[in-house]
Design a protein around this motif. Structure first.
Motif, short mmCIF file in Angstrom:
data_model
loop_
_atom_site.label_atom_id
_atom_site.label_comp_id
_atom_site.label_asym_id
_atom_site.label_seq_id
_atom_site.Cartn_x
_atom_site.Cartn_y
_atom_site.Cartn_z
N ARG A 132 0.82 -1.21 0.00
CA ARG A 132 0.00 0.00 0.00
C ARG A 132 0.85 1.26 0.00
NH1 ARG A 132 -3.18 1.84 5.27
NH2 ARG A 132 -2.94 4.02 4.78
N MET A 133 2.01 1.21 0.68
CA MET A 133 2.87 2.39 0.74
C MET A 133 3.36 2.80 -0.65
SD MET A 133 5.08 1.69 4.20
CE MET A 133 5.98 3.22 4.06
N HIS A 134 3.47 1.86 -1.56
CA HIS A 134 3.89 2.19 -2.92
C HIS A 134 2.87 3.08 -3.61
CE1 HIS A 134 4.41 1.56 -7.27
NE2 HIS A 134 5.69 1.35 -7.00
N ASP A 135 1.58 2.86 -3.30
CA ASP A 135 0.49 3.51 -4.03
C ASP A 135 -0.22 4.60 -3.24
OD1 ASP A 135 0.98 1.69 -6.06
OD2 ASP A 135 -0.51 0.27 -5.33
N GLU A 136 0.07 4.72 -1.95
CA GLU A 136 -0.70 5.63 -1.11
C GLU A 136 -0.43 7.08 -1.47
OE1 GLU A 136 -3.42 6.42 0.24
OE2 GLU A 136 -3.31 4.75 1.65
N THR A 137 -1.42 7.90 -1.17
CA THR A 137 -1.37 9.30 -1.51
C THR A 137 -1.60 10.12 -0.23
OG1 THR A 137 -2.42 11.00 -2.88
CG2 THR A 137 -3.84 9.24 -2.08
N LEU A 138 -1.92 11.36 -0.40
CA LEU A 138 -2.17 12.25 0.73
C LEU A 138 -3.44 11.81 1.46
CD1 LEU A 138 -1.66 14.92 2.32
CD2 LEU A 138 -2.96 16.09 0.52
N LEU A 139 -3.34 11.56 2.75
CA LEU A 139 -4.49 11.19 3.55
C LEU A 139 -4.32 11.70 4.97
CD1 LEU A 139 -4.42 7.41 4.56
CD2 LEU A 139 -2.45 8.62 3.70
N LYS B 217 -9.17 -9.66 -3.90
CA LYS B 217 -8.46 -10.29 -5.02
C LYS B 217 -7.59 -9.27 -5.76
CE LYS B 217 -11.88 -13.93 -5.71
NZ LYS B 217 -13.02 -14.42 -6.55
N LYS B 218 -8.05 -8.04 -5.85
CA LYS B 218 -7.24 -7.00 -6.48
C LYS B 218 -5.94 -6.79 -5.70
CE LYS B 218 -10.69 -4.23 -8.96
NZ LYS B 218 -11.30 -2.87 -9.10
N TRP B 219 -6.03 -6.81 -4.38
CA TRP B 219 -4.83 -6.61 -3.58
C TRP B 219 -3.86 -7.80 -3.69
CZ3 TRP B 219 -2.53 -2.50 -2.11
CH2 TRP B 219 -3.26 -1.33 -1.91
N ILE B 220 -4.41 -9.00 -3.81
CA ILE B 220 -3.54 -10.17 -4.01
C ILE B 220 -2.75 -10.00 -5.31
CG2 ILE B 220 -3.52 -12.66 -4.45
CD1 ILE B 220 -6.00 -12.85 -2.60
N ARG B 221 -3.45 -9.55 -6.37
CA ARG B 221 -2.76 -9.32 -7.65
C ARG B 221 -1.78 -8.16 -7.54
NH1 ARG B 221 -8.04 -10.24 -9.77
NH2 ARG B 221 -8.37 -8.00 -10.04
N ARG B 222 -2.16 -7.12 -6.82
CA ARG B 222 -1.28 -5.95 -6.70
C ARG B 222 0.02 -6.32 -5.99
NH1 ARG B 222 0.89 -2.13 -9.27
NH2 ARG B 222 1.35 -0.23 -8.09
N VAL B 223 -0.08 -7.13 -4.96
CA VAL B 223 1.12 -7.58 -4.25
C VAL B 223 2.05 -8.33 -5.21
CG1 VAL B 223 1.96 -9.21 -2.50
CG2 VAL B 223 0.12 -7.60 -1.94
N ASP B 224 1.48 -9.17 -6.07
CA ASP B 224 2.31 -9.88 -7.05
C ASP B 224 2.95 -8.93 -8.05
OD1 ASP B 224 2.22 -12.42 -6.09
OD2 ASP B 224 0.66 -13.14 -7.44
N GLU B 225 2.21 -7.92 -8.48
CA GLU B 225 2.76 -6.93 -9.41
C GLU B 225 3.95 -6.20 -8.81
OE1 GLU B 225 -1.53 -5.82 -11.57
OE2 GLU B 225 -0.56 -4.43 -10.19
N LEU B 226 3.94 -6.03 -7.49
CA LEU B 226 4.99 -5.27 -6.81
C LEU B 226 6.04 -6.16 -6.16
CD1 LEU B 226 2.73 -2.60 -5.00
CD2 LEU B 226 4.19 -2.24 -7.00
N ARG B 227 6.12 -7.40 -6.60
CA ARG B 227 6.98 -8.36 -5.92
C ARG B 227 8.44 -7.90 -5.84
NH1 ARG B 227 6.51 -14.67 -7.32
NH2 ARG B 227 4.36 -14.00 -7.06
N GLY B 228 8.98 -7.39 -6.95
CA GLY B 228 10.36 -6.92 -6.92
C GLY B 228 10.55 -5.77 -5.95
N TYR B 229 9.64 -4.82 -6.01
CA TYR B 229 9.67 -3.68 -5.09
C TYR B 229 9.59 -4.14 -3.64
CZ TYR B 229 7.43 0.14 -2.44
OH TYR B 229 7.08 1.04 -1.48
N LEU B 230 8.70 -5.09 -3.36
CA LEU B 230 8.51 -5.56 -1.99
C LEU B 230 9.72 -6.33 -1.49
CD1 LEU B 230 4.78 -6.61 -2.35
CD2 LEU B 230 5.65 -4.77 -0.92
N ARG B 231 10.37 -7.06 -2.40
CA ARG B 231 11.58 -7.79 -2.00
C ARG B 231 12.69 -6.80 -1.64
NH1 ARG B 231 12.13 -10.43 -6.31
NH2 ARG B 231 10.78 -12.16 -5.71
#
Length: 307
Positions: free
Chosen positions: A148-155, A262-276
């Motif tokens: 989430r930190m990759h995509d989060e905005t002003l809140l 399910k969208k978040w499960i896919r999003r985590v996979d999309e960001l796998r390199g970043y998360l590693r």
């Protein structure tokens, strides 16, 4: 593809005022955190750090550079000192793929009128008993938090909703046996992440997990203890949140919780390199400079002011 929505222009101005953010403050704060990293042999070089993350720390600390420094340092050092909590970086592969049969983890797309991000944790109906691994659930929650930190905005802050109507009696014993991991994760959430915890709502919790709730509340600071709300049914949440934010099955206008999860499960996979890469921000750390080890001892992070 990221789907977190930011504030409207009017909301953004109100949120910035609440966060004490003036013109140029965010950029100066980010440069300060980069300078801290450049000067430390234990922190990652500034060029490898996503500036969006540094901005989240500044805003999460209401532009207080000292607090942002302390939290970001703790965020990096946690990767080495709590390495067991950051070992796995996918929700669609073993071992964390089993967790999603037990627990939905879903930051919602839209902000509330106050500019708050709502995250739902829902214990799934008819979950396999073997999937209710509390340590694995802790890892999965931290993983989604990193994504989430990759995509989060002003809140303006965060709200957590725990929907516990499907909890079984066996879960209380599982939480007790995983107490060390649960306690460490709560301390990390308070002291090593840039979130401003505004409210925690617990829905449909049966009396049999009262001891588990009391244990979890014992791990948070006094401010957050006063921000717990208990509800009998999900419909009660409409008194606290606009319908446009909540999922359809809870009387809201957003997509169903199943779809969002399910969208978040896919999003985590999309960001796998970043998360590693994020899990490897720090591999060697100095000796703790606090009175107790803030990464494992009760009382951790209480020297930090939590909004």
């Amino acid at each position: 593809m990221a789907f977190l929505e930011g504030p409207s222009p009017k909301q953004a101005e109100i949120i910035k005022q609440e966060l004490c953010e003036g013109s140029g403050d965010l950029e100066r704060g980010v440069r300060d955190l980069q300078s801290m990293c450049a000067a430390s042999p234990y922190l990652p070089p500034p060029e490898v750090i996503d500036t969006n993350i540094l901005g989240l720390f500044m805003r999460g600390c209401r532009m207080n550079q000292e607090r942002a420094r302390a939290k970001f340092e703790a965020f990096c050092f946690a990767r080495a000192r709590c390495r067991d909590l950051y070992e796995h970086r996918s929700l669609s592969e073993p071992p964390l793929n089993d967790v999603v049969k037990f627990l939905d983890i879903a930051p919602l797309p839209k902000l509330t009128d106050e500019g708050l991000r709502v995250t739902i944790f829902r214990v799934r109906e008819s979950y396999p008993e073997s999937s209710a691994d509390i340590v694995a659930a802790v890892r999965a929650i931290l993983l989604v938090g990193d994504a989430r930190m990759h995509d989060e905005t002003l809140l303006a802050g965060d709200v957590f909703i725990w929907e516990a109507s499907n909890v079984r009696a066996s879960l209380a014993a599982r939480i007790a046996s995983a107490a060390n991991s649960v306690r460490r994760a709560i301390h990390l959430a308070q002291g090593a992440y840039p979130q401003r915890m505004r409210r925690i709502h617990i829905v449909g919790a049966p009396p049999l997990i009262a001891s588990s709730i009391n244990f979890i509340r014992s791990c948070v600071n006094e401010k957050i203890k006063r921000r717990y709300y208990i509800h009998q049914k999900v419909e009660d949440l409409l008194e606290h949140f606009p319908a446009r934010v909540l999922p359809a099955e809870w009387g809201g206008q957003e997509e169903s919780l199943d779809i969002i999860t399910k969208k978040w499960i896919r999003r985590v996979d999309e960001l796998r390199g970043y998360l590693r890469e994020l899990s490897e921000l720090s591999t060697v750390t100095p000796q703790p400079k606090f009175d107790s080890d803030i990464y494992g001892t009760v009382g951790a992070f209480r020297k930090l002011d939590i909004d």
